[in-house]
Structures are given as C-alpha cells and as structure tokens.
Design an enzyme around this catalytic site. Structure first.
Site, PDB file in Angstrom:
ATOM      1  N   GLU A   1       6.866  -4.279  -4.283  1.00  0.00           N
ATOM      2  CA  GLU A   1       7.646  -3.932  -2.926  1.00  0.00           C
ATOM      3  C   GLU A   1       9.297  -4.014  -3.072  1.00  0.00           C
ATOM      4  O   GLU A   1       9.577  -2.790  -2.341  1.00  0.00           O
ATOM      5  CB  GLU A   1       8.419  -5.947  -2.801  1.00  0.00           C
ATOM      6  CG  GLU A   1       6.795  -6.568  -1.635  1.00  0.00           C
ATOM      7  CD  GLU A   1       6.295  -7.197  -2.385  1.00  0.00           C
ATOM      8  OE1 GLU A   1       6.229  -6.512  -3.213  1.00  0.00           O
ATOM      9  OE2 GLU A   1       5.331  -8.169  -1.943  1.00  0.00           O
TER      10      GLU A   1
ATOM     11  N   ALA B   1       0.840  -7.236   2.132  1.00  0.00           N
ATOM     12  CA  ALA B   1       0.994  -7.038   4.467  1.00  0.00           C
ATOM     13  C   ALA B   1       1.502  -5.281   4.520  1.00  0.00           C
ATOM     14  O   ALA B   1       0.873  -4.673   4.121  1.00  0.00           O
ATOM     15  CB  ALA B   1       2.440  -7.117   4.296  1.00  0.00           C
TER      16      ALA B   1
ATOM     17  N   GLY C   1       1.889  -8.703  -0.284  1.00  0.00           N
ATOM     18  CA  GLY C   1       0.813  -9.875   0.088  1.00  0.00           C
ATOM     19  C   GLY C   1      -0.590  -9.555  -0.241  1.00  0.00           C
ATOM     20  O   GLY C   1      -0.940 -11.406  -0.532  1.00  0.00           O
TER      21      GLY C   1
ATOM     22  N   GLU D   1       0.569 -12.010  -3.326  1.00  0.00           N
ATOM     23  CA  GLU D   1       1.299 -13.876  -3.008  1.00  0.00           C
ATOM     24  C   GLU D   1      -0.778 -14.377  -2.627  1.00  0.00           C
ATOM     25  O   GLU D   1      -0.834 -15.270  -2.275  1.00  0.00           O
ATOM     26  CB  GLU D   1       2.074 -12.972  -2.153  1.00  0.00           C
ATOM     27  CG  GLU D   1       3.465 -12.650  -3.117  1.00  0.00           C
ATOM     28  CD  GLU D   1       4.150 -12.074  -1.957  1.00  0.00           C
ATOM     29  OE1 GLU D   1       3.961 -11.311  -0.327  1.00  0.00           O
ATOM     30  OE2 GLU D   1       5.308 -12.630  -1.988  1.00  0.00           O
TER      31      GLU D   1
HETATM   32  N1  CAA Z   1      -0.578  -0.924   4.524  1.00  0.00           N
HETATM   33  C1  CAA Z   1      -1.135  -0.305   5.228  1.00  0.00           C
HETATM   34  N2  CAA Z   1      -1.866   0.710   4.945  1.00  0.00           N
HETATM   35  C2  CAA Z   1      -2.189   0.737   3.686  1.00  0.00           C
HETATM   36  C3  CAA Z   1      -1.407   0.073   2.596  1.00  0.00           C
HETATM   37  C4  CAA Z   1      -0.516  -1.439   2.830  1.00  0.00           C
HETATM   38  N3  CAA Z   1       0.247  -1.943   2.390  1.00  0.00           N
HETATM   39  N4  CAA Z   1      -2.391   0.132   1.326  1.00  0.00           N
HETATM   40  C5  CAA Z   1      -2.841   0.488   1.653  1.00  0.00           C
HETATM   41  N5  CAA Z   1      -3.224   1.168   2.856  1.00  0.00           N
HETATM   42  C6  CAA Z   1      -3.893   2.330   3.628  1.00  0.00           C
HETATM   43  C7  CAA Z   1      -3.499   3.941   2.794  1.00  0.00           C
HETATM   44  O1  CAA Z   1      -1.876   3.659   3.903  1.00  0.00           O
HETATM   45  C8  CAA Z   1      -4.644   4.767   3.243  1.00  0.00           C
HETATM   46  O2  CAA Z   1      -4.465   4.894   4.741  1.00  0.00           O
HETATM   47  P1  CAA Z   1      -4.661   6.696   5.451  1.00  0.00           P
HETATM   48  O3  CAA Z   1      -6.278   6.777   4.397  1.00  0.00           O
HETATM   49  O4  CAA Z   1      -5.037   5.781   6.790  1.00  0.00           O
HETATM   50  O5  CAA Z   1      -3.676   7.742   4.438  1.00  0.00           O
HETATM   51  C9  CAA Z   1      -4.567   3.837   2.479  1.00  0.00           C
HETATM   52  O6  CAA Z   1      -5.253   1.948   3.376  1.00  0.00           O
HETATM   53  C10 CAA Z   1      -5.992   4.232   1.346  1.00  0.00           C
HETATM   54  O7  CAA Z   1      -4.617   4.264   0.546  1.00  0.00           O
HETATM   55  P2  CAA Z   1      -4.251   4.842  -0.728  1.00  0.00           P
HETATM   56  O8  CAA Z   1      -5.270   6.714   0.150  1.00  0.00           O
HETATM   57  O9  CAA Z   1      -3.126   4.972  -0.263  1.00  0.00           O
HETATM   58  O10 CAA Z   1      -4.778   4.170  -1.730  1.00  0.00           O
HETATM   59  P3  CAA Z   1      -4.997   4.926  -3.381  1.00  0.00           P
HETATM   60  O11 CAA Z   1      -6.590   4.624  -3.890  1.00  0.00           O
HETATM   61  O12 CAA Z   1      -4.159   6.260  -3.287  1.00  0.00           O
HETATM   62  O13 CAA Z   1      -3.755   3.857  -3.162  1.00  0.00           O
HETATM   63  C11 CAA Z   1      -2.495   1.888  -3.167  1.00  0.00           C
HETATM   64  C12 CAA Z   1      -4.299   2.922  -3.746  1.00  0.00           C
HETATM   65  C13 CAA Z   1      -2.172   1.859  -4.832  1.00  0.00           C
HETATM   66  C14 CAA Z   1      -3.127   0.306  -3.694  1.00  0.00           C
HETATM   67  C15 CAA Z   1      -1.916   2.297  -2.497  1.00  0.00           C
HETATM   68  O14 CAA Z   1      -2.868   2.519  -1.140  1.00  0.00           O
HETATM   69  C16 CAA Z   1      -0.975   1.648  -2.475  1.00  0.00           C
HETATM   70  O15 CAA Z   1       0.290   1.915  -2.645  1.00  0.00           O
HETATM   71  N6  CAA Z   1      -0.107   0.992  -1.213  1.00  0.00           N
HETATM   72  C17 CAA Z   1       0.366  -0.107  -0.711  1.00  0.00           C
HETATM   73  C18 CAA Z   1       0.556  -1.376  -2.027  1.00  0.00           C
HETATM   74  C19 CAA Z   1       1.965  -2.352  -1.183  1.00  0.00           C
HETATM   75  O16 CAA Z   1       3.358  -1.833  -1.610  1.00  0.00           O
HETATM   76  N7  CAA Z   1       1.797  -3.058  -0.883  1.00  0.00           N
HETATM   77  C20 CAA Z   1       3.206  -3.721  -0.723  1.00  0.00           C
HETATM   78  C21 CAA Z   1       3.047  -3.674   0.486  1.00  0.00           C
HETATM   79  S1  CAA Z   1       4.696  -4.887   1.437  1.00  0.00           S
HETATM   80  C22 CAA Z   1       4.227  -6.839   1.263  1.00  0.00           C
HETATM   81  O17 CAA Z   1       3.835  -6.916   1.087  1.00  0.00           O
HETATM   82  C23 CAA Z   1       5.774  -8.316   1.708  1.00  0.00           C
HETATM   83  C24 CAA Z   1       5.109  -9.148   0.904  1.00  0.00           C
HETATM   84  O18 CAA Z   1       5.401  -9.159   0.193  1.00  0.00           O
HETATM   85  C25 CAA Z   1       4.234  -9.450   2.088  1.00  0.00           C
END
Ligand code: CAA
Length: 259
Positions: free
Chosen positions: A133, A66, A110, A113
């Site tokens: 999460e 998400a 998400g 999911e």
């Molecule tokens: N939401 C918004 N933006 C996101 C994102 C997310 N879930 N995941 C990645 N991005 C964005 C980053 O902020 C980054 O943006 P900028 O270039 O503007 O900084 C861009 O995508 C690239 O990401 P990274 O620089 O972090 O890329 P990476 O290769 O170093 O890492 C990753 C990749 C491990 C996937 C890392 O991006 C990450 O950990 N993302 C979040 C994953 C996460 O926590 N997901 C769960 C979300 S909560 C949820 O989903 C609730 C639910 O159950 C419904």
C-alpha cells in the site's frame, strides 16, 4: 443463491468452498465482492451440514488487494462516512467455524490481509504475499499492520509495510505466515484434506479450539490461559468428550455427534 464475484460450492457435503472470481482484475476486492463473500461465509456458518470452509482464488492471484480503481477517487468523507473496510470486510471475524485460506499467486494488500483473517493459510509454492500500500500513498487498512507483525514479527512486518516488497511462499512458511507450502497442483487436495480432517472432529471442540487460539491475540497470558482452562472444563459436559475418550480407550474410531 447466484453470485457475481465469487463461486460457491460444497465438497463431500461438509466443506464450503468459496472461490474469488474477478480474474481480469486479479480478484481485486471490490465492495460488491466483499458483500458477497460475507453473505456466503455467513450462509455456510449457519448450515448444520458444513464443518469447515475454504477460501481460495485463481492460480495467478488469491487477491491483488482492495480495488484500486474504485478507491482512487474516494475522499476522506466517503471512506469515513461509508465505514470503508469495517462495513463489509470484517464479517469474516464473526464466522465461528474454521476458514482455511488456500493461497496461490498474489496475496497483496487487502488480499494478504484477507488471507490473514482466515484461521490458517496453506500456500502453493508460487504464492507471493505483500503489503504494498505504501506505493499508493496509503498504508494497509484491513489489519495488515496488526496481524502481519503478530504472524511474522516486527522486523519482517516493518520491512514489508515500509518497502512494499513481496515475500515468497518459502519465506512465508519460514516466518510463520503460512502453515504449509505445497506444489500448486496439490493446493486444493491438501487444503480439502485438512478441512475434511477438521470435519471429522467434534464441532463443539473445533469451535472451542478456534475461539481459544483467537483469544491469545486479544488477551494477556493469564487471562488467555484462564479462558482456555474454562473452555477445556466445559468440554467435559459434551457427549463428544465421552465418545472421543471411550473410543480411544476401546481402540475404535470415534463417532462424534457434535453435541
Ligand atoms: N485493484 C484493481 N485492479 C487491479 C488490482 C487492484 N488491487 N491489481 C491488479 N489489478 C488489475 C490491473 O489493473 C490489470 O487490469 P487491466 O488488465 O485492465 O490493466 C489486471 O488486474 C492485471 O494486472 P497487471 O497487468 O498489473 O498484472 P501483472 O501480472 O503485471 O502484475 C501485480 C500483478 C503485481 C499484482 C499488479 O497488478 C499489482 O501491483 N497490483 C496492485 C497490488 C496492490 O497495490 N495492492 C494493494 C491495494 S490497496 C489495499 O489493498 C488497501 C487495503 O489494505 C485494504
């Protein structure tokens, strides 16, 4: 119909392909994206020519979850009153034709999911699944705590939900989360092959098979088997059952008419 956050196309006139398209955010699932995804799925489901759908992302990310940027400032009142997740994420559950997830790269939160809400997952060898999460001070909110244990068992589901670690494609296949793993270069070919195979069969039987397998997650064994039995009986009322069995007996290819 023009979409901003997804790309939509058909293959061979029969398979609807939806590609998540927010590459800079690793296909983070914003409200706008989920609204569009629901519309595209419903349109394919209603299209007589379409027999199966594929949901995919980019090489680097199926979807990284998400949209954390959007969620960061939400309050309880915002998410509760706005029915966050339920309002537009669960459209996929009402889709009756099969939806296959073709997953490459990250399928996190998400994203994992959403892949699990599809009927089955074909993964590229670089796929990574996770429910991270907990690292954000929340828990999975789109069914991860329920569908992941059903797919991989309690031990791995607890491990992933509590530590936030990722599972690679090999572990995901071993654990039963994905049905096949293929090299990334073959992901779409393999998934399209599966989709086209499904399109060859009686659509009535395909819908009944999907509904019956899904029933196993909603009911006890006796009720589930009874549901299957009645569906099985009902299929003897179709022209496609007569055609399929006659074709087998007479050693020819069946020509299903989906009725
Ligand atoms: N939401 C918004 N933006 C996101 C994102 C997310 N879930 N995941 C990645 N991005 C964005 C980053 O902020 C980054 O943006 P900028 O270039 O503007 O900084 C861009 O995508 C690239 O990401 P990274 O620089 O972090 O890329 P990476 O290769 O170093 O890492 C990753 C990749 C491990 C996937 C890392 O991006 C990450 O950990 N993302 C979040 C994953 C996460 O926590 N997901 C769960 C979300 S909560 C949820 O989903 C609730 C639910 O159950 C419904």
């Amino acid at each position: 119909m023009a979409y901003e956050f997804i790309e939509v196309r058909t293959e061979a006139g029969k398979v609807g392909v939806i590609t998540l398209n927010r590459p800079k955010q690793l296909n983070a699932l914003s409200n706008g994206l989920m609204d569009e995804l629901g519309q595209a799925l419903k349109a394919f489901d209603a299209d007589e020519a379409i027999g199966c759908m594929i949901l995919t992302g980019s090489e680097k990310a199926f979807a990284a979850g998400a949209d954390i940027g959007a969620m960061a400032s939400y309050t309880f009142a915002d998410v509760y009153k706005g029915d966050y997740i339920t309002r537009n994420w669960e459209t996929i559950r009402s889709i009756r034709k099969p939806v296959i997830a073709a997953v490459s790269g990250f399928a996190l939160g998400g994203g994992c999911e959403l892949a699990m809400m599809c009927d089955f997952i074909i993964a590229a060898d670089n796929a990574k699944f996770g429910q991270p999460e907990i690292k954000l001070g929340i828990i999975p909110g789109a069914g991860g705590t329920q569908r992941l244990p059903r797919a991989v068992g309690k031990a791995k589901a607890m491990d992933m939900a509590l530590t936030g670690r990722m599972m690679d494609a090999t572990e995901a296949e071993r654990a039963g989360l994905v049905s096949r793993v293929v090299p990334f270069a073959k992901l779409m070919e393999e998934t399209l092959g599966a989709a086209l195979q499904i399109c060859e069969y009686s659509q009535v039987a395909v819908l009944a098979a999907k509904e019956s397998v899904n029933r196993s997650f909603e009911s006890g064994l006796a009720d589930g088997v009874m549901f299957e039995r009645r569906m099985f009986h009902a299929l003897f009322a179709t022209e496609d059952q007569k055609e399929g069995m006659d074709a087998f007996v007479n050693k020819r290819k069946a020509q299903f008419k989906h009725r």
